[in-house]
Design a protein around this motif. Structure first.
Motif, PDB file in Angstrom:
ATOM      1  N   SER A   1       0.654   7.252  -9.220  1.00 54.70           N
ATOM      2  CA  SER A   1      -0.202   7.761  -8.152  1.00 54.70           C
ATOM      3  C   SER A   1       0.086   9.237  -7.874  1.00 54.70           C
ATOM      4  CB  SER A   1       0.009   6.931  -6.886  1.00 54.70           C
ATOM      5  OG  SER A   1      -0.735   7.453  -5.824  1.00 54.70           O
ATOM      6  N   GLN A   2       1.355   9.583  -7.880  1.00 49.25           N
ATOM      7  CA  GLN A   2       1.736  10.973  -7.614  1.00 49.25           C
ATOM      8  C   GLN A   2       1.274  11.906  -8.738  1.00 49.25           C
ATOM      9  OE1 GLN A   2       2.889  12.154  -4.781  1.00 49.25           O
ATOM     10  NE2 GLN A   2       2.907  10.111  -3.908  1.00 49.25           N
TER      11      GLN A   2
ATOM     12  N   ARG B   1       0.740  13.582  -3.448  1.00 48.94           N
ATOM     13  CA  ARG B   1       0.019  12.879  -2.386  1.00 48.94           C
ATOM     14  C   ARG B   1       0.972  12.582  -1.236  1.00 48.94           C
ATOM     15  NH1 ARG B   1      -2.891   7.073  -3.295  1.00 48.94           N
ATOM     16  NH2 ARG B   1      -3.813   6.913  -1.234  1.00 48.94           N
TER      17      ARG B   1
ATOM     18  N   CYS C   1       1.217   4.051  -3.054  1.00 54.28           N
ATOM     19  CA  CYS C   1       1.022   5.483  -2.851  1.00 54.28           C
ATOM     20  C   CYS C   1       2.195   6.284  -3.412  1.00 54.28           C
ATOM     21  CB  CYS C   1       0.865   5.773  -1.356  1.00 54.28           C
ATOM     22  SG  CYS C   1       0.716   7.506  -0.944  1.00 54.28           S
ATOM     23  N   SER C   2       3.387   5.727  -3.301  1.00 61.32           N
ATOM     24  CA  SER C   2       4.603   6.454  -3.655  1.00 61.32           C
ATOM     25  C   SER C   2       4.956   6.412  -5.133  1.00 61.32           C
ATOM     26  CB  SER C   2       5.788   5.884  -2.864  1.00 61.32           C
ATOM     27  OG  SER C   2       5.539   5.985  -1.483  1.00 61.32           O
TER      28      SER C   2
ATOM     29  N   LYS D   1       0.674   6.017   5.423  1.00 61.78           N
ATOM     30  CA  LYS D   1       0.876   4.628   4.994  1.00 61.78           C
ATOM     31  C   LYS D   1       2.225   4.096   5.465  1.00 61.78           C
ATOM     32  CE  LYS D   1      -2.318   4.759   1.169  1.00 61.78           C
ATOM     33  NZ  LYS D   1      -3.259   3.726   1.496  1.00 61.78           N
TER      34      LYS D   1
ATOM     35  N   ASP E   1       0.833  -1.207   0.000  1.00 64.56           N
ATOM     36  CA  ASP E   1       0.000   0.000   0.000  1.00 64.56           C
ATOM     37  C   ASP E   1       0.864   1.252   0.000  1.00 64.56           C
ATOM     38  OD1 ASP E   1      -2.346  -1.439  -0.013  1.00 64.56           O
ATOM     39  OD2 ASP E   1      -2.741  -1.187   2.132  1.00 64.56           O
ATOM     40  N   TYR E   2       1.909   1.236   0.818  1.00 65.41           N
ATOM     41  CA  TYR E   2       2.813   2.381   0.869  1.00 65.41           C
ATOM     42  C   TYR E   2       3.489   2.590  -0.482  1.00 65.41           C
ATOM     43  CZ  TYR E   2       7.043   5.047   1.699  1.00 65.41           C
ATOM     44  OH  TYR E   2       8.047   5.965   1.598  1.00 65.41           O
TER      45      TYR E   2
ATOM     46  N   CYS F   1       2.244  10.311   1.638  1.00 63.24           N
ATOM     47  CA  CYS F   1       2.190   8.882   1.939  1.00 63.24           C
ATOM     48  C   CYS F   1       2.697   8.586   3.344  1.00 63.24           C
ATOM     49  CB  CYS F   1       3.014   8.109   0.904  1.00 63.24           C
ATOM     50  SG  CYS F   1       2.409   8.321  -0.771  1.00 63.24           S
TER      51      CYS F   1
END
Length: 131
Positions: free
Chosen positions: A45-46, A57, A40-41, A62, A36-37, A59
Motif C-alpha cells: 500500500s505504501q 500514505r 494501510c500500513s 485509520k 483496515d489499519y 494511516c
C-alpha cells in the motif's frame, strides 16, 4: 456552491447510516477496523501511494478509528452503534462539505418526481422499435 450546512449534512448522513446499519451487529468490529489499519500500513500500500502521489500514505486516521472502536467496548451494543454512526456521519458530512474533484452535483431537495423512469415492457418495445 452548496447550500448545505454541517448540521444538515450530519443529519442526512446519520439517517443514511442508520438504514445501512440497522442493528449493532451491522457495524464493523474492532478486528476489521484493525485490519483496515494494517492494510494501510503494509509495504504494498505504501509503495503504491509513493508511486501514485509521491509520498507515503498517512494511516493516522485509520489508527484513530481503531482506538475509537476500542473505547466503545464498555458501552451497550446499541450505544456503540449510535456512537459509531455519529462519528461516521460527521466524517462523511465534513468530506461532503470540503472541496473535492467529485464536486459536480448538489443533492436535490426534494428529489425529482417520477425519476428515474421505471423500465416497463412498453418502454422496452418502444426503444427496440427505434433501433
Amino acid at each position: 456552491m452548496s447550500k448545505l450546512d454541517l448540521k444538515t449534512a450530519v443529519e442526512q448522513e446519520e439517517a443514511r447510516l442508520r438504514l445501512l446499519h440497522p442493528t449493532p451487529a451491522d457495524i464493523p468490529g474492532c478486528i476489521s477496523v484493525f485490519d483496515d489499519y494494517l492494510g494501510c500500513s503494509v509495504i504494498r500500500s505504501q509503495i503504491k501511494s509513493i508511486y501514485r502521489f509521491g509520498e507515503r500514505r498517512g494511516c493516522e486516521r485509520k489508527f484513530q478509528e481503531f482506538k475509537f472502536c476500542l473505547s466503545l467496548k464498555s458501552m451497550h451494543p446499541e450505544e456503540q452503534r449510535d456512537a459509531w454512526i455519529r462519528r461516521r456521519a460527521e466524517w462523511w458530512a465534513h468530506r461532503r462539505l470540503e472541496k473535492s474533484s467529485e464536486d459536480v452535483w448538489d443533492m436535490r431537495d426534494p428529489p425529482l418526481k417520477d425519476f428515474p423512469i421505471p423500465i416497463t415492457e412498453e418502454l422496452m418495445r418502444t426503444e427496440n422499435m427505434r433501433t
